[in-house]
Structure formats: C-alpha cells, structure tokens
Design an enzyme around this catalytic site. Structure first.
Site, PDB file in Angstrom:
ATOM      1  N   GLY A 181       1.383   4.884  -0.773  1.00  0.00           N
ATOM      2  CA  GLY A 181       1.845   3.885   0.192  1.00  0.00           C
ATOM      3  C   GLY A 181       1.322   4.236   1.568  1.00  0.00           C
ATOM      4  O   GLY A 181       1.313   5.418   1.943  1.00  0.00           O
ATOM      5  N   SER A 182       0.880   3.223   2.288  1.00  0.00           N
ATOM      6  CA  SER A 182       0.295   3.484   3.608  1.00  0.00           C
ATOM      7  C   SER A 182       0.688   2.396   4.593  1.00  0.00           C
ATOM      8  O   SER A 182      -0.074   2.037   5.475  1.00  0.00           O
ATOM      9  CB  SER A 182      -1.220   3.547   3.490  1.00  0.00           C
ATOM     10  OG  SER A 182      -1.682   2.368   2.847  1.00  0.00           O
ATOM     11  N   SER A 205       3.727   1.352   7.485  1.00  0.00           N
ATOM     12  CA  SER A 205       4.083   2.153   8.655  1.00  0.00           C
ATOM     13  C   SER A 205       4.860   3.410   8.240  1.00  0.00           C
ATOM     14  O   SER A 205       4.609   4.509   8.765  1.00  0.00           O
ATOM     15  CB  SER A 205       4.863   1.325   9.670  1.00  0.00           C
ATOM     16  OG  SER A 205       5.894   0.619   9.042  1.00  0.00           O
ATOM     17  N   TRP A 206       5.765   3.271   7.256  1.00  0.00           N
ATOM     18  CA  TRP A 206       6.546   4.448   6.859  1.00  0.00           C
ATOM     19  C   TRP A 206       5.713   5.413   6.020  1.00  0.00           C
ATOM     20  O   TRP A 206       5.765   6.632   6.190  1.00  0.00           O
ATOM     21  CB  TRP A 206       7.826   4.018   6.135  1.00  0.00           C
ATOM     22  CG  TRP A 206       8.819   5.115   5.882  1.00  0.00           C
ATOM     23  CD1 TRP A 206       9.541   5.303   4.742  1.00  0.00           C
ATOM     24  CD2 TRP A 206       9.231   6.158   6.793  1.00  0.00           C
ATOM     25  NE1 TRP A 206      10.367   6.391   4.880  1.00  0.00           N
ATOM     26  CE2 TRP A 206      10.201   6.934   6.129  1.00  0.00           C
ATOM     27  CE3 TRP A 206       8.874   6.515   8.093  1.00  0.00           C
ATOM     28  CZ2 TRP A 206      10.811   8.047   6.724  1.00  0.00           C
ATOM     29  CZ3 TRP A 206       9.483   7.621   8.688  1.00  0.00           C
ATOM     30  CH2 TRP A 206      10.433   8.362   7.998  1.00  0.00           C
ATOM     31  N   GLY A 207       4.914   4.853   5.113  1.00  0.00           N
ATOM     32  CA  GLY A 207       4.047   5.715   4.306  1.00  0.00           C
ATOM     33  C   GLY A 207       3.140   6.553   5.195  1.00  0.00           C
ATOM     34  O   GLY A 207       2.969   7.765   4.990  1.00  0.00           O
ATOM     35  N   PHE A 261       6.655  -3.666  -4.975  1.00  0.00           N
ATOM     36  CA  PHE A 261       5.363  -3.287  -5.558  1.00  0.00           C
ATOM     37  C   PHE A 261       5.445  -2.069  -6.470  1.00  0.00           C
ATOM     38  O   PHE A 261       4.463  -1.707  -7.117  1.00  0.00           O
ATOM     39  CB  PHE A 261       4.332  -3.043  -4.456  1.00  0.00           C
ATOM     40  CG  PHE A 261       4.172  -4.214  -3.523  1.00  0.00           C
ATOM     41  CD1 PHE A 261       3.956  -5.491  -4.027  1.00  0.00           C
ATOM     42  CD2 PHE A 261       4.259  -4.054  -2.155  1.00  0.00           C
ATOM     43  CE1 PHE A 261       3.820  -6.585  -3.174  1.00  0.00           C
ATOM     44  CE2 PHE A 261       4.125  -5.135  -1.296  1.00  0.00           C
ATOM     45  CZ  PHE A 261       3.912  -6.399  -1.805  1.00  0.00           C
ATOM     46  N   ALA A 314       9.852   3.839  11.554  1.00  0.00           N
ATOM     47  CA  ALA A 314       8.585   4.560  11.328  1.00  0.00           C
ATOM     48  C   ALA A 314       7.838   4.896  12.616  1.00  0.00           C
ATOM     49  O   ALA A 314       7.379   6.031  12.795  1.00  0.00           O
ATOM     50  CB  ALA A 314       7.696   3.731  10.404  1.00  0.00           C
ATOM     51  N   LYS A 370      22.068  -0.549   3.423  1.00  0.00           N
ATOM     52  CA  LYS A 370      22.145  -0.815   4.874  1.00  0.00           C
ATOM     53  C   LYS A 370      21.231  -1.966   5.261  1.00  0.00           C
ATOM     54  O   LYS A 370      21.434  -2.610   6.287  1.00  0.00           O
ATOM     55  CB  LYS A 370      21.867   0.453   5.677  1.00  0.00           C
ATOM     56  CG  LYS A 370      20.481   1.081   5.519  1.00  0.00           C
ATOM     57  CD  LYS A 370      19.398   0.454   6.365  1.00  0.00           C
ATOM     58  CE  LYS A 370      18.018   0.909   5.950  1.00  0.00           C
ATOM     59  NZ  LYS A 370      16.924   0.256   6.641  1.00  0.00           N
TER      60      LYS A 370
HETATM   61  N1  LIG Z   1       8.926   0.961   8.259  1.00  0.00           N
HETATM   62  C1  LIG Z   1       9.997   1.692   8.447  1.00  0.00           C
HETATM   63  O1  LIG Z   1      10.425   1.920   9.596  1.00  0.00           O
HETATM   64  C2  LIG Z   1      10.699   2.301   7.282  1.00  0.00           C
HETATM   65  C3  LIG Z   1      10.479   1.851   5.983  1.00  0.00           C
HETATM   66  N2  LIG Z   1      11.164   2.421   4.948  1.00  0.00           N
HETATM   67  C4  LIG Z   1      10.964   1.961   3.573  1.00  0.00           C
HETATM   68  O2  LIG Z   1       9.687   2.402   3.122  1.00  0.00           O
HETATM   69  C5  LIG Z   1       9.145   1.464   2.171  1.00  0.00           C
HETATM   70  C6  LIG Z   1       7.735   1.112   2.608  1.00  0.00           C
HETATM   71  O3  LIG Z   1       7.817   0.477   3.868  1.00  0.00           O
HETATM   72  P1  LIG Z   1       6.606   0.416   4.897  1.00  0.00           P
HETATM   73  O4  LIG Z   1       5.795   1.650   4.896  1.00  0.00           O
HETATM   74  O5  LIG Z   1       7.226  -0.007   6.194  1.00  0.00           O
HETATM   75  O6  LIG Z   1       5.677  -0.752   4.312  1.00  0.00           O
HETATM   76  P2  LIG Z   1       5.307  -2.127   5.006  1.00  0.00           P
HETATM   77  O7  LIG Z   1       6.492  -3.014   5.053  1.00  0.00           O
HETATM   78  O8  LIG Z   1       4.623  -1.808   6.283  1.00  0.00           O
HETATM   79  O9  LIG Z   1       4.312  -2.800   3.967  1.00  0.00           O
HETATM   80  C7  LIG Z   1       2.938  -2.513   3.983  1.00  0.00           C
HETATM   81  C8  LIG Z   1       2.570  -1.734   2.756  1.00  0.00           C
HETATM   82  O10 LIG Z   1       2.684  -2.579   1.593  1.00  0.00           O
HETATM   83  C9  LIG Z   1       1.498  -2.424   0.839  1.00  0.00           C
HETATM   84  N3  LIG Z   1       1.268  -3.619   0.026  1.00  0.00           N
HETATM   85  C10 LIG Z   1       1.118  -4.886   0.440  1.00  0.00           C
HETATM   86  N4  LIG Z   1       0.896  -5.687  -0.622  1.00  0.00           N
HETATM   87  C11 LIG Z   1       0.908  -4.882  -1.727  1.00  0.00           C
HETATM   88  C12 LIG Z   1       0.755  -5.092  -3.124  1.00  0.00           C
HETATM   89  N5  LIG Z   1       0.542  -6.310  -3.625  1.00  0.00           N
HETATM   90  N6  LIG Z   1       0.825  -4.022  -3.947  1.00  0.00           N
HETATM   91  C13 LIG Z   1       1.088  -2.787  -3.464  1.00  0.00           C
HETATM   92  N7  LIG Z   1       1.241  -2.526  -2.151  1.00  0.00           N
HETATM   93  C14 LIG Z   1       1.157  -3.559  -1.298  1.00  0.00           C
HETATM   94  C15 LIG Z   1       0.429  -2.232   1.864  1.00  0.00           C
HETATM   95  O11 LIG Z   1      -0.736  -1.697   1.281  1.00  0.00           O
HETATM   96  C16 LIG Z   1       1.125  -1.241   2.785  1.00  0.00           C
HETATM   97  O12 LIG Z   1       1.054   0.057   2.237  1.00  0.00           O
HETATM   98  C17 LIG Z   1      10.126   0.285   2.140  1.00  0.00           C
HETATM   99  O13 LIG Z   1      10.990   0.402   1.037  1.00  0.00           O
HETATM  100  C18 LIG Z   1      10.932   0.445   3.429  1.00  0.00           C
HETATM  101  O14 LIG Z   1      12.255  -0.056   3.349  1.00  0.00           O
HETATM  102  C19 LIG Z   1      12.033   3.439   5.137  1.00  0.00           C
HETATM  103  C20 LIG Z   1      12.259   3.945   6.385  1.00  0.00           C
HETATM  104  C21 LIG Z   1      11.609   3.411   7.547  1.00  0.00           C
HETATM  105  O1  LIG Z   2      14.801   1.760   7.146  1.00  0.00           O
HETATM  106  C1  LIG Z   2      14.509   1.641   8.318  1.00  0.00           C
HETATM  107  C2  LIG Z   2      14.908   2.614   9.347  1.00  0.00           C
HETATM  108  O2  LIG Z   2      15.518   3.757   8.793  1.00  0.00           O
HETATM  109  C3  LIG Z   2      13.714   0.483   8.765  1.00  0.00           C
HETATM  110  O3  LIG Z   2      14.463  -0.666   8.566  1.00  0.00           O
HETATM  111  P1  LIG Z   2      13.734  -2.088   8.541  1.00  0.00           P
HETATM  112  O4  LIG Z   2      13.042  -2.215   7.228  1.00  0.00           O
HETATM  113  O5  LIG Z   2      14.840  -3.088   8.753  1.00  0.00           O
HETATM  114  O6  LIG Z   2      12.772  -2.077   9.702  1.00  0.00           O
END
Ligand SMILES: NC(=O)C1=CN([C@@H]2O[C@H](COP(=O)(O)OP(=O)(O)OC[C@H]3O[C@@H](n4cnc5c(N)ncnc54)[C@H](O)[C@@H]3O)[C@@H](O)[C@H]2O)C=CC1
Ligand SMILES: O=C(CO)COP(=O)(O)O
Length: 393
Positions: A58-59, A61-63, A146, A204, A255
C-alpha cells in the site's frame, strides 16, 4: 455473547499490556534485538533466523508514512533488519511518468504524500510478488475494499514466506452474513501467518511530518510485539504494544462511523457541546460493540490507548470521513460524488463500515442497541434527514 464471537480470533485476556513493552518504550534503542526476541511467548511458527526483510503493501498517504518510518528504522537497526524496504505501488502515471519511477528517483510520493522526503532505502515496486519475495515482516495498508484482491493475488503467486509475520494498519471490517472479522484475522485466515493490528490517532500527513503522536499495536504474542515495536517505534511516533488485537482493529474501524456523525454535526453547524456528546456516545457504542461480539476484547483499549479515544478525537476533528460528511450535509451530493471531488483518489472507509456494521447488527437483531451507528447508516444510505442524528438520541 452472540454467535459471531466464535467466528473471530480471540486474544488472550490478561495481562493487558506486554510487560516488556514498558522497558522498550523507556529505553527505546537501548535494548538489544537479541534480548527483545528472546522475551515472551513462543509464536505459533518459529521466527525465521537472520535479519528481517520488511515489505509494505500500500502506498496511499498512510502506507507511505508507515513505509517511511519502517525504512528509517531498518537503517537504524541494521543488526536486525535488511536495509531495503519494498513498498507496493499500484502503477499510475504522474505527469506522464510512472509513479514507481518518480518515487524511486525523487524520493517523494508525489501522488499521495507530496512534499515529504522519503528515505533512499525505501523502494517503490510495482509487482506484488516482487514486493513480498523473501519478506518476513509484511505491513498491509491498502484501503480496506482492495484487500481481498491483494490477498488473492498474493495467494495465486504463492509468494508469502511461510514464517512471515504480518501487521494490518487497515481500518475496516469484513462482514459476511452474520459473521464479522477484523482484517488482522482475515489476513491470518487467508495467508496462514500471524497478524497484528496497528491503529492510533495518526493522520498520515502529520505523522509523515514527524509531529509527535502515539499508536497502538495489538499483537498475538510477545515475540511479534517486540518485532513490530522495533519496526515502528520512533522519536515522534511512540508505539504501545497490547495483547488486544481485536480491540485495536475495531477501534480503528468503528471510529470512522462516529467521524461521519461528527461531520454531520459540523455540516448542521451545531457546536462543540453536540460534537462532544457524539464522541461520548460513539466511544460507548464502539466499546460495547467490541465487548459484545469479540471475545477477549478489553475496555481499556478504548478508554486508555491511542487506538481508542485518541483516534476517535483526531478523526472527528481532522479526518477525511468528517470532512466528507460535512460536505454531504452542506451539498446534498452522494458520498461517491464527494469522495471523487474532495479526496483526489484517496478512499473513504467510514461509509462502507457503516453499511457493514448495520448489516451485521441487523443479522443479530441488535440494531436498536447501537442508535448512533444506525442513524449514521440511515442518513448516509436511506435518506434520513441529517438533523435526525441527534433527535432523541
Ligand atoms: N490516511 C490516513 O491518515 C490514515 C489511513 N489509515 C487507514 O489506512 C488504510 C489505507 O489508507 P491510505 O493510505 O490513506 O490510502 P488512500 O485512501 O490514500 O488510498 C490510496 C491508495 O489506494 C490504492 N488503490 C487505489 N485503487 C486501488 C485498487 N483498485 N486496488 C488496490 N489499491 C488501490 C492506491 O494505490 C493507494 O495506495 C485505510 O484503511 C485507512 O483507513 C489509517 C490511519 C491514518
Ligand atoms: O484514521 C485516521 C486517523 O487516525 C484517518 O481518518 P480518515 O480516514 O477519516 O482521514
């Protein structure tokens, strides 16, 4: 307890926190890796010998933020980890160039986390089997919708090291009929490797900018706990390890439903008292849901740990779910439209979770016991006016 409890993996009930974590937390970096690895319970399969190779799937913002920390720690603990950390990047074109090439050349993820410098030992890799080849520590951090495809691609490639350990940083749940599973238990079930859960108050971008915060990792054994602590603990990202894998997973998933309610409150231009009430009721429903349906889950995870109350607060003020729910009330547009318009390719997690939790509670005849979760679902999907969120709650 409902029938679903028997379908979820259980965490040991005591003690709540790994005793050796406190040593690690206070003396981070001072404890030798050998001593860390010799502590605690034996995991179900032996840990591979030699240095660990870390892979991040995963890449977004959090990845990317987690991969940055892992790569910095891999370089810092050279006696414990292989220096290179691979990160799976689903290939995209950015300004006419491949995203993997842009990341590897500029050391920034210009698509999902621009303006943050990444370490040179973090390598963007486009093919999943290449990312996990020989990896012994695998971080799963895709948007939750995904994960099933990622898992089936990995299974088809047969690429997972049989003694590997996983951690899920994904926030969501899998619901099938009357069964609910955390993604840590889905990964364990489908890939036959032990899986921990990482979750906390972790927006992230703030983490990537090294603003101080905490996170919680729920681990199935003390040995896994020591490993994941070494992968992620950093001066501005303090890790607490607990035994409650289910509580940590559920805190992160549920949450997001409460954050939608917080966004509705903002869209309705109600004030801080109302939002505080939503947070209190939300935390209560999150805790009770977990205690009702997940054997071994612990109240303290919700009241004391970053994965509980702290994540709820940050998401209800600064998260994407809150932002999109506010816009839902103000614009009257659908969540799909709003996600496309406001999130620039990032993915909302709360709406799908609200639907899944509703379906699960309905299957158990328990919808009425969770009025806030239910109203969020009805407002988001069934046309209930947002003002009904707090009527008689
Ligand atoms: N962004 C944040 O601040 C935080 C996110 N999380 C959790 O981490 C997890 C990942 O979130 P983010 O990194 O923010 O992702 P994101 O919401 O920024 O989504 C983009 C990611 O999704 C992937 N993607 C898009 N279409 C796809 C497909 N068809 N197949 C596979 N991958 C695909 C992209 O390649 C990219 O890696 C989520 O469950 C989120 O709740 C947890 C803590 C903080
Ligand atoms: O999980 C998160 C912060 O800990 C990010 O939450 P959102 O997906 O609502 O931005």
């Amino acid at each position: 307890m409902s029938a679903a409890a028997s379908t979820v993996s259980t965490a040991p009930s005591s003690p709540r926190q790994y005793p050796m974590f406190d040593d690690l937390h206070i003396a981070s970096g001072a404890t030798t890796p050998e001593r860390r690895l010799s502590l605690g319970d034996l995991p179900p399969s032996p840990l591979p010998s030699g240095k660990h190779r870390i892979a991040v799937i995963g890449s977004g913002s959090w990845g990317t933020a987690l991969a940055k920390i892992a790569a910095e720690n891999a370089a810092r603990h050279a006696d414990m980890f292989e220096p290179t950390v691979n990160m799976w990047v689903r290939e995209k074109q950015v300004n006419g160039k491949k995203l993997t090439e842009v990341i590897n050349k500029t050391h920034t993820n210009q698509r999902y986390l621009p303006d943050v410098s990444l370490p040179a030992n973090l390598i963007a890799v486009p093919r999943l089997p290449d990312v996990v080849r020989n990896a012994t520590l695998i971080v799963f951090v895709t948007p939750h919708q995904f994960l099933p495809t990622v898992i089936s691609d990995l299974k088809r490639a047969g690429a997972i090291h049989p003694q590997a350990r996983a951690v899920s940083a994904i926030k969501g749940v899998e619901v099938e009929g009357s069964e609910i599973k955390t993604f840590a238990s889905v990964i364990e079930r489908d890939l036959s490797i032990p899986c921990s859960a990482l979750s906390g108050a972790n927006i992230a971008l703030e983490v990537a900018l090294e603003q101080f915060c905490e996170t919680t990792i729920g681990c199935p054994s003390a040995a896994d706990s020591a490993l994941w602590h070494a992968v992620f603990d950093a001066h501005s990202f303090r890790v607490t390890c607990v035994e409650d894998v289910n509580g940590v997973s559920l805190g992160g998933a549920l949450k997001n439903v409460v954050a939608l309610a917080a966004g509705f409150v903002d869209g309705l231009r109600l004030g801080g008292n109302t939002k505080a009430a939503i947070l209190r009721i939300g935390l209560k429903e999150m805790t009770e849901f977990c205690l009702e349906f997940f054997e071994g889950a612990q109240r303290n995870t919700f009241s004391n740990e970053s994965a509980g109350v702290a994540d709820l607060i940050t998401t209800c003020y600064g998260g994407r779910n809150r932002k999109c729910a506010e816009e839902f009330v103000k614009s009257g547009a659908s969540f799909d439209d709003i996600e496309r318009r406001l999130l620039n390719g990032q993915k909302l997690q709360g709406t799908a979770t609200a639907e899944e939790v509703h379906a699960f509670l309905k299957a158990h005849g328990r919808v009425a016991a969770y009025p806030l979760f239910e109203r969020v679902y009805q407002i988001a999907f069934n046309g209930m006016p947002p003002a009904q969120l707090v009527k008689g709650l």
